[in-house]
Every structure is written in structure tokens, then in C-alpha cells.
Design a protein around this motif. Structure first.
Motif, short mmCIF file in Angstrom:
data_model
loop_
_atom_site.label_atom_id
_atom_site.label_comp_id
_atom_site.label_asym_id
_atom_site.label_seq_id
_atom_site.Cartn_x
_atom_site.Cartn_y
_atom_site.Cartn_z
N CYS A 1 -7.49 6.93 -0.29
CA CYS A 1 -6.80 5.64 -0.42
C CYS A 1 -7.49 4.58 0.42
O CYS A 1 -7.67 3.44 -0.03
CB CYS A 1 -5.33 5.78 -0.04
N GLU A 2 -7.87 4.93 1.64
CA GLU A 2 -8.59 3.99 2.49
C GLU A 2 -9.91 3.59 1.85
O GLU A 2 -10.29 2.41 1.89
CB GLU A 2 -8.83 4.58 3.88
N PHE B 1 -9.14 1.06 -0.93
CA PHE B 1 -8.79 -0.27 -0.42
C PHE B 1 -9.98 -0.95 0.24
O PHE B 1 -10.15 -2.16 0.10
CB PHE B 1 -7.60 -0.19 0.54
N ARG C 1 -10.39 -3.53 -2.99
CA ARG C 1 -9.31 -4.51 -2.83
C ARG C 1 -9.77 -5.95 -2.96
O ARG C 1 -9.00 -6.82 -3.35
CB ARG C 1 -8.58 -4.31 -1.52
N ARG D 1 -1.34 -3.52 -0.25
CA ARG D 1 -1.65 -2.38 0.61
C ARG D 1 -0.45 -1.87 1.41
O ARG D 1 -0.20 -0.67 1.43
CB ARG D 1 -2.82 -2.73 1.53
N MET E 1 0.95 1.90 0.95
CA MET E 1 0.93 2.86 2.06
C MET E 1 2.34 3.35 2.42
O MET E 1 2.52 4.51 2.78
CB MET E 1 0.24 2.24 3.28
#
Length: 181
Positions: free
Chosen positions: A44-45, A48, A52, A60, A64
Motif C-alpha cells: 500500500c505504501e 501511494f 498518488r 490516503r 489506511m
């Protein structure tokens, strides 16, 4: 239509590719099948950090919070049902983040590679199992899901499917706009 038939612009490389048909029924055991939390967080990081700015389609902090809820639901909110579209978007972000990590992590001097560990496609298959549930909603999350799906198709070289996804969403949104007038 003055732009012509967009479906005739399929690249010849796409004509020789067979696309898997994904199941459309929801499986109730996905909570137990979540990847390790650290893996999900890393994917996920990666999504993003890379996507993103190019596709700012997800908020975000909200995403999260939903991630935390999925992993810590039993401890924090056992009575809360997590909607199918949250899982669909989550697995698409995992697929894209996992693919991004694979593309940007070279081993030694050989630089970036496109070999897949298979995790990215597993996450994509899981996301597609939520397709029907997400599509019938017709909400912002539906648009987010379809945009992520189109991004996956572009990112994995399936441009014709990206065009089909984008065009079908355009038609659906256009129809809804006309009905609301």
C-alpha cells in the motif's frame, strides 16, 4: 460518434493474449486469507508513494483507516461489517503496489525486472472476485475500483482491456448524468 470505433484500435499484441475469466461470487473467507499485515502495508505504501500524484483517486487517511480495520477488526470493531468494495479496492492497491515493488527492485546489477512473484496476480484475482458487488453500487468507490482496474491493465500491458474498462465507465456515468437532468 465522431471518434470512430475505439474497440477497433486494439493493439495486435493484445489479440494474442488470453485473459482469464474471474469468478464473480464473493468468498466469505477472505478475512482469513489476508496477506501478512507488514506485506500489505509495504504494498500500500508503494502504491501511494508512486501512484498518488499521477492518479489521486484514493484518500490516503481513509484508505489506511480501512486497512487497519481489516487487520484489527476483531480487537477494535468486531460488530462492523466491512463492505465488499473496500476489499475490492484494497486488493487492487495490493496488486499494483506489489507489481511496483517488483518493477523497481532489481537484484544486483541486473536492474529492474518484470518477472512477477505471482502475488500481484493473486491480489488482482481476489479484487476481481468483488467486481459484481462493487459495480452494482454505482458510487464513488465503483469509479475508484474501475480506475484502479484500468490502471492494472495498463501497467500489465493489457491496453485494450484498459480502454474497455474506461469506456464502459464513461458510458455508465454519462447515462446516470443524463437520467439526473
Amino acid at each position: 460518434d465522431s471518434t470512430g470505433d475505439w474497440s477497433s484500435d486494439v493493439c495486435s499484441s493484445d489479440l494474442s493474449v488470453e485473459y482469464k475469466v474471474y469468478p464473480t461470487q464473493l468468498r466469505k473467507d477472505f478475512l482469513q486469507e489476508l496477506p501478512p499485515y507488514e506485506t500489505a502495508l509495504k504494498c500500500c505504501e508503494a502504491w501511494f508513494e508512486f501512484w498518488r500524484y499521477i492518479f489521486p483517486i484514493l484518500h490516503r487517511p481513509t484508505f489506511m483507516r480501512n486497512l487497519e480495520l481489516m487487520y484489527f477488526k476483531q480487537q477494535t470493531a468486531p460488530d462492523v461489517d466491512i463492505p465488499a468494495e473496500i476489499f475490492g479496492i484494497f486488493y487492487l492497491v495490493l496488486a499494483l503496489g506489489s507489481r511496483q515493488i517488483q518493477l523497481t527492485s532489481g537484484s544486483g546489477d541486473d536492474g529492474p525486472h518484470v518477472r512477477s512473484s505471482g502475488d500481484d496476480t493473486i491480489y488482482f484475482e481476489k479484487a476481481m472476485s468483488f467486481y459484481d458487488a462493487v459495480i452494482k453500487l454505482g458510487t464513488l468507490r465503483t469509479v475508484q475500483f474501475l480506475e484502479l482496474q484500468a490502471l492494472w491493465y495498463v501497467f500489465t500491458g493489457k491496453r485494450s482491456l484498459a480502454l474497455q474498462t474506461t469506456r464502459s465507465e464513461e458510458r455508465r456515468v454519462g447515462k446516470e448524468c443524463m437520467e439526473s437532468v
